[in-house]
Design an enzyme around this catalytic site. Structure first.
Site, PDB file in Angstrom:
ATOM      1  N   PHE A 230      55.502  16.328  90.683  1.00 33.43           N
ATOM      2  CA  PHE A 230      55.408  17.748  90.358  1.00 33.43           C
ATOM      3  C   PHE A 230      54.218  17.919  89.427  1.00 33.43           C
ATOM      4  O   PHE A 230      54.272  17.540  88.257  1.00 33.43           O
ATOM      5  CB  PHE A 230      56.668  18.288  89.694  1.00 33.43           C
TER       6      PHE A 230
ATOM      7  N   ASP B   2      49.032  12.455  84.432  1.00 35.46           N
ATOM      8  CA  ASP B   2      49.551  13.791  84.153  1.00 35.46           C
ATOM      9  C   ASP B   2      50.628  13.660  83.079  1.00 35.46           C
ATOM     10  O   ASP B   2      51.781  13.357  83.361  1.00 35.46           O
ATOM     11  CB  ASP B   2      50.118  14.405  85.432  1.00 35.46           C
TER      12      ASP B   2
ATOM     13  N   LYS C 175      51.537  22.128  78.047  1.00 39.57           N
ATOM     14  CA  LYS C 175      52.832  22.445  77.449  1.00 39.57           C
ATOM     15  C   LYS C 175      52.844  22.336  75.925  1.00 39.57           C
ATOM     16  O   LYS C 175      52.490  23.258  75.243  1.00 39.57           O
ATOM     17  CB  LYS C 175      53.932  21.627  78.105  1.00 39.57           C
TER      18      LYS C 175
END
Length: 407
Positions: A147, A232, A261
């Site tokens: 994801f 990531d 984030k």
């Protein structure tokens, strides 16, 4: 959910939101009005323990005073210039973040998906300009169960039907191999391979931790084959796993860190790709950009975030709480839980399907004052703010134990 009279305002506000909003999310029926630390209060005044932390965007908790101070101070001075000009927060932010990562250059963006798209463009351009891959033939290896965001390029190499179906046609140039299978990754490399893009831990997949040596193996293979390794770390990085980066658990340094984030402190969206000059230096003016990327407010908050991480306190806190979380969750295996995975203050919990779906478990937790989020099937993930107290975390885990044991 049965709504009591004390929940009437929550029900009304929730229904109003659903009526005028595109249904690309299926939120739990709670309407938050205030939050501090690890606790959120809804419009009816009911407090809820946050065990999601905005998918790791709130690693430092809600309304962290140092982050709010940085944001408030910057709001009174300057918020946005665009990258057409340089503002006085930019150099500090890029220098601090580059030093934290041990890299030369920083390319600030806004969202995690933007950072992944940036990494893809950089990998391809490096492949053509540095490695010498023929034009239009660069390939990037990705992992199953990934994801990385929701742009059309990114969902094109997802194997999640819900994320992918009906959004094609998709961009070519991606090769998928099983996550955690180093031999398959190595076998997939060709002279056209420019990079490998993987999550060191797959968060959306249910906190899937690869086998020991996987990340170190990727690093070795990429170095040997002249291929870039992009990690990531959008969900896994910045303290969540008990180290600054999840790659640190194997003493691995990727060629590109993809961050987001928590970098915005839960206040503004901030993301970045961080790499050395021989990688990020392939970009020239006009070839990539973002109006809001690296804006003054984002840089002020991002600098304060890096300052917090530089103390090491949050990394140590996550590592310490891993012991508590692991012990409590492993004690539930066979008692409503069939599997757990824990790294730092991050856990994937596979609930026995006989107990209910992940959604049903989260709804039951909501009724007990705990906010968590399901992922696939009967799996839920727990990612509390790193500032949560031992007592509050134990109470939250007590609620989970009560829910799963009632099957």
């Amino acid at each position: 959910m049965t709504v009591s009279t004390t929940d009437r305002r929550t029900a009304v506000e929730f229904d109003r939101a659903e009526q005028r909003t595109a249904h690309n999310y299926h939120p739990l029926p709670v309407v938050v009005a205030h939050a501090e630390g690890a606790w959120m209060t809804d419009v009816d005044g009911t407090r809820h323990l946050d065990l999601l932390a905005g998918y790791s965007a709130l690693n430092f908790g809600h309304s962290h005073p140092r982050l709010l101070e940085a944001a408030h101070a910057q709001l009174d001075k300057l918020t946005l210039t665009s990258r057409a000009f340089v503002h006085d927060q930019f150099a500090d932010f890029t220098a601090k973040l580059g030093d934290l990562c041990g890299k030369d250059l920083v390319l600030p963006m806004n969202t995690g998906a933007e950072a992944v798209e940036t990494a893809i463009k950089v990998i391809r351009k490096w492949g053509y300009q540095v490695k010498g891959i023929p034009a239009g033939q660069a390939e990037i290896i990705v992992a199953s169960g990934n994801f990385h965001g929701r742009t059309t390029t990114i969902v094109g190499f997802s194997d999640d039907a819900e994320a992918r179906d009906d959004f094609g046609p998709f961009a070519p140039g991606f090769t998928t191999v099983p996550y955690g299978d180093l031999a398959a990754l190595e076998a997939a490399i060709t002279p056209r391979t420019a990079g490998v893009l993987v999550e060191p831990i797959q968060g959306e997949g249910g906190v899937i931790i690869p086998p020991p040596g996987y990340l170190a193996g990727i690093r070795e293979v990429c170095t040997r084959e002249n291929v870039l390794f992009a990690a990531d770390e959008i969900q896994a990085g910045l303290g969540r796993t008990g180290r600054t980066f999840a790659c640190d658990h194997e003493d691995v340094v990727p060629d590109l860190y993809v961050l987001g984030k928590a970098l915005g402190g839960g206040i503004v969206p901030v993301s970045a790709v961080v790499a050395d000059r021989d990688v990020l230096g392939v970009l020239k003016p006009g070839q990539h950009g973002s109006t809001f990327g690296g804006n003054a407010l984002a840089c002020a908050v991002g600098s304060a975030v890096v300052d917090l991480l530089a103390t090491g306190d949050f990394q140590r806190r996550a590592a310490d709480l891993e012991v508590l979380v692991r012990s409590r969750l492993e004690s539930l295996v066979g008692r409503g839980v069939v599997g757990v995975r824990v790294r730092g203050l991050w856990a994937g919990v596979d609930v026995d399907p006989r107990v209910g779906s992940g959604r049903q478990v989260c709804e039951a937790l909501l009724a007990r004052g705990v906010l968590a989020k399901d992922t696939h099937g009967s799996t839920i993930r727990l990612a509390p703010p790193l500032v949560v107290s031992d007592e509050d975390l134990s109470w939250g885990l007590d609620q989970l134990a009560e829910v799963v044991s009632q099957a």
